[in-house]
Design a protein around this motif. Structure first.
Motif, PDB file in Angstrom:
ATOM      1  N   GLY A   6       0.816  -1.117   0.023  1.00 50.38           N
ATOM      2  CA  GLY A   6       0.117   0.048   0.044  1.00 50.38           C
ATOM      3  C   GLY A   6       0.972   1.281  -0.035  1.00 50.38           C
ATOM      4  O   GLY A   6       0.520   2.277  -0.786  1.00 50.38           O
ATOM      5  N   ALA A   7       1.644   1.389   0.836  1.00 48.44           N
ATOM      6  CA  ALA A   7       2.561   2.207   0.941  1.00 48.44           C
ATOM      7  C   ALA A   7       3.516   2.397  -0.312  1.00 48.44           C
ATOM      8  O   ALA A   7       3.767   3.873  -0.781  1.00 48.44           O
ATOM      9  CB  ALA A   7       3.719   2.241   2.017  1.00 48.44           C
ATOM     10  N   ASP A  11      -0.198   5.139  -0.517  1.00 44.25           N
ATOM     11  CA  ASP A  11      -1.048   5.048   0.301  1.00 44.25           C
ATOM     12  C   ASP A  11      -0.373   5.804   1.691  1.00 44.25           C
ATOM     13  O   ASP A  11       0.263   5.016   2.365  1.00 44.25           O
ATOM     14  CB  ASP A  11      -1.778   3.892   0.768  1.00 44.25           C
ATOM     15  CG  ASP A  11      -2.711   3.898   1.727  1.00 44.25           C
ATOM     16  OD1 ASP A  11      -3.019   4.700   2.630  1.00 44.25           O
ATOM     17  OD2 ASP A  11      -3.632   2.846   1.595  1.00 44.25           O
ATOM     18  N   LYS A  12      -0.760   7.023   1.954  1.00 43.93           N
ATOM     19  CA  LYS A  12      -0.007   7.715   3.148  1.00 43.93           C
ATOM     20  C   LYS A  12      -0.542   7.239   4.350  1.00 43.93           C
ATOM     21  O   LYS A  12       0.595   6.990   5.191  1.00 43.93           O
ATOM     22  CB  LYS A  12      -0.277   9.233   3.195  1.00 43.93           C
ATOM     23  CG  LYS A  12       0.248   9.940   2.001  1.00 43.93           C
ATOM     24  CD  LYS A  12      -0.359  11.526   1.834  1.00 43.93           C
ATOM     25  CE  LYS A  12       0.629  12.156   0.620  1.00 43.93           C
ATOM     26  NZ  LYS A  12       0.030  13.431   0.632  1.00 43.93           N
ATOM     27  N   ALA A  14      -1.128   3.968   4.802  1.00 41.85           N
ATOM     28  CA  ALA A  14      -0.357   2.578   5.107  1.00 41.85           C
ATOM     29  C   ALA A  14       1.235   3.083   5.204  1.00 41.85           C
ATOM     30  O   ALA A  14       1.824   2.191   6.167  1.00 41.85           O
ATOM     31  CB  ALA A  14      -0.519   1.755   3.636  1.00 41.85           C
ATOM     32  N   ALA A  15       1.726   3.976   4.811  1.00 39.65           N
ATOM     33  CA  ALA A  15       3.081   4.437   4.965  1.00 39.65           C
ATOM     34  C   ALA A  15       3.290   4.747   6.247  1.00 39.65           C
ATOM     35  O   ALA A  15       4.167   4.576   6.964  1.00 39.65           O
ATOM     36  CB  ALA A  15       3.560   5.563   4.108  1.00 39.65           C
ATOM     37  N   GLY A  16       2.175   5.558   7.003  1.00 45.00           N
ATOM     38  CA  GLY A  16       2.422   5.930   8.312  1.00 45.00           C
ATOM     39  C   GLY A  16       2.244   4.619   9.279  1.00 45.00           C
ATOM     40  O   GLY A  16       3.176   4.513  10.040  1.00 45.00           O
ATOM     41  N   ARG A  17       1.371   3.788   9.138  1.00 46.25           N
ATOM     42  CA  ARG A  17       1.328   2.392   9.914  1.00 46.25           C
ATOM     43  C   ARG A  17       2.770   1.655   9.845  1.00 46.25           C
ATOM     44  O   ARG A  17       3.139   1.187  10.705  1.00 46.25           O
ATOM     45  CB  ARG A  17       0.128   1.689   9.442  1.00 46.25           C
ATOM     46  CG  ARG A  17      -1.330   2.313  10.078  1.00 46.25           C
ATOM     47  CD  ARG A  17      -2.330   1.539   9.867  1.00 46.25           C
ATOM     48  NE  ARG A  17      -2.318   0.868   8.765  1.00 46.25           N
ATOM     49  CZ  ARG A  17      -3.168   1.210   7.661  1.00 46.25           C
ATOM     50  NH1 ARG A  17      -4.091   1.962   7.763  1.00 46.25           N
ATOM     51  NH2 ARG A  17      -3.347   0.592   6.416  1.00 46.25           N
ATOM     52  N   LEU A  18       3.225   1.566   8.454  1.00 53.87           N
ATOM     53  CA  LEU A  18       4.577   0.853   8.279  1.00 53.87           C
ATOM     54  C   LEU A  18       5.605   1.414   9.053  1.00 53.87           C
ATOM     55  O   LEU A  18       6.564   0.950   9.606  1.00 53.87           O
ATOM     56  CB  LEU A  18       4.636   0.895   6.662  1.00 53.87           C
ATOM     57  CG  LEU A  18       5.887   0.132   6.323  1.00 53.87           C
ATOM     58  CD1 LEU A  18       5.746  -1.517   6.848  1.00 53.87           C
ATOM     59  CD2 LEU A  18       6.009   0.100   4.858  1.00 53.87           C
ATOM     60  N   LEU A  38       8.116   8.875   0.313  1.00 51.96           N
ATOM     61  CA  LEU A  38       7.099   9.099   1.107  1.00 51.96           C
ATOM     62  C   LEU A  38       7.111   8.962   2.460  1.00 51.96           C
ATOM     63  O   LEU A  38       6.281  10.075   3.090  1.00 51.96           O
ATOM     64  CB  LEU A  38       6.019   7.605   0.709  1.00 51.96           C
ATOM     65  CG  LEU A  38       4.811   7.477   1.187  1.00 51.96           C
ATOM     66  CD1 LEU A  38       3.825   8.914   0.487  1.00 51.96           C
ATOM     67  CD2 LEU A  38       4.192   6.349   0.665  1.00 51.96           C
ATOM     68  N   TYR A  39       8.028   8.564   3.131  1.00 50.49           N
ATOM     69  CA  TYR A  39       8.335   8.936   4.493  1.00 50.49           C
ATOM     70  C   TYR A  39       8.526  10.526   4.802  1.00 50.49           C
ATOM     71  O   TYR A  39       7.895  10.991   5.704  1.00 50.49           O
ATOM     72  CB  TYR A  39       9.463   8.185   5.162  1.00 50.49           C
ATOM     73  CG  TYR A  39       8.989   6.504   5.301  1.00 50.49           C
ATOM     74  CD1 TYR A  39       7.686   6.226   5.650  1.00 50.49           C
ATOM     75  CD2 TYR A  39       9.995   5.508   5.512  1.00 50.49           C
ATOM     76  CE1 TYR A  39       7.249   4.815   5.814  1.00 50.49           C
ATOM     77  CE2 TYR A  39       9.735   4.138   5.603  1.00 50.49           C
ATOM     78  CZ  TYR A  39       8.570   3.834   5.778  1.00 50.49           C
ATOM     79  OH  TYR A  39       8.011   2.579   6.035  1.00 50.49           O
TER      80      TYR A  39
END
Length: 108
Positions: A6-7, A11-12, A14-18, A38-39
């Motif tokens: 997702g990241a 998908d922001k 998903a990136a935050g959760r990752l 993205l991070y």
């Protein structure tokens, strides 16, 4: 794997959760290099998890000896949004630099 996929698709959320999962030492995504931009974007926008992860990666030398953004800048960003962890790290950095006044300000 689903969060990483997702990241990588932008998908922001998903990136935050990752990023949070990485900070919790769940594991490192296979495509970390592809996720860094993205991070950086979500850290700048609102994600303390991404900012803390970028600070951690910077401290570990992931971005070389002279990173474009120092770890303290990522910590400051998260601290300004209320991250206690970031405030502690900034206090530690200030003590290490001999700046007790700044360290006390972060502790308060």
């Amino acid at each position: 794997h689903a969060l990483e996929t997702g990241a990588l698709r932008g998908d922001k959320s998903a990136a935050g959760r990752l990023a949070r999962a990485q900070m919790d030492r769940v594991g490192t995504p296979e495509n970390l290099d592809a996720l860094i931009p993205l991070y950086q974007e979500i850290a700048t926008e609102s994600s303390n998890s991404a900012a803390l992860l970028l600070a951690d990666l910077t401290e570990k030398g992931r971005f070389g000896r002279h990173p474009a953004t120092p770890a303290t800048a990522w910590y400051a960003l998260a601290a300004e949004r209320g991250s206690q962890r970031a405030m502690r790290q900034l206090a530690i950095a200030a003590v290490s630099a001999g700046n007790d006044k700044e360290a006390l300000a972060w502790i308060k």
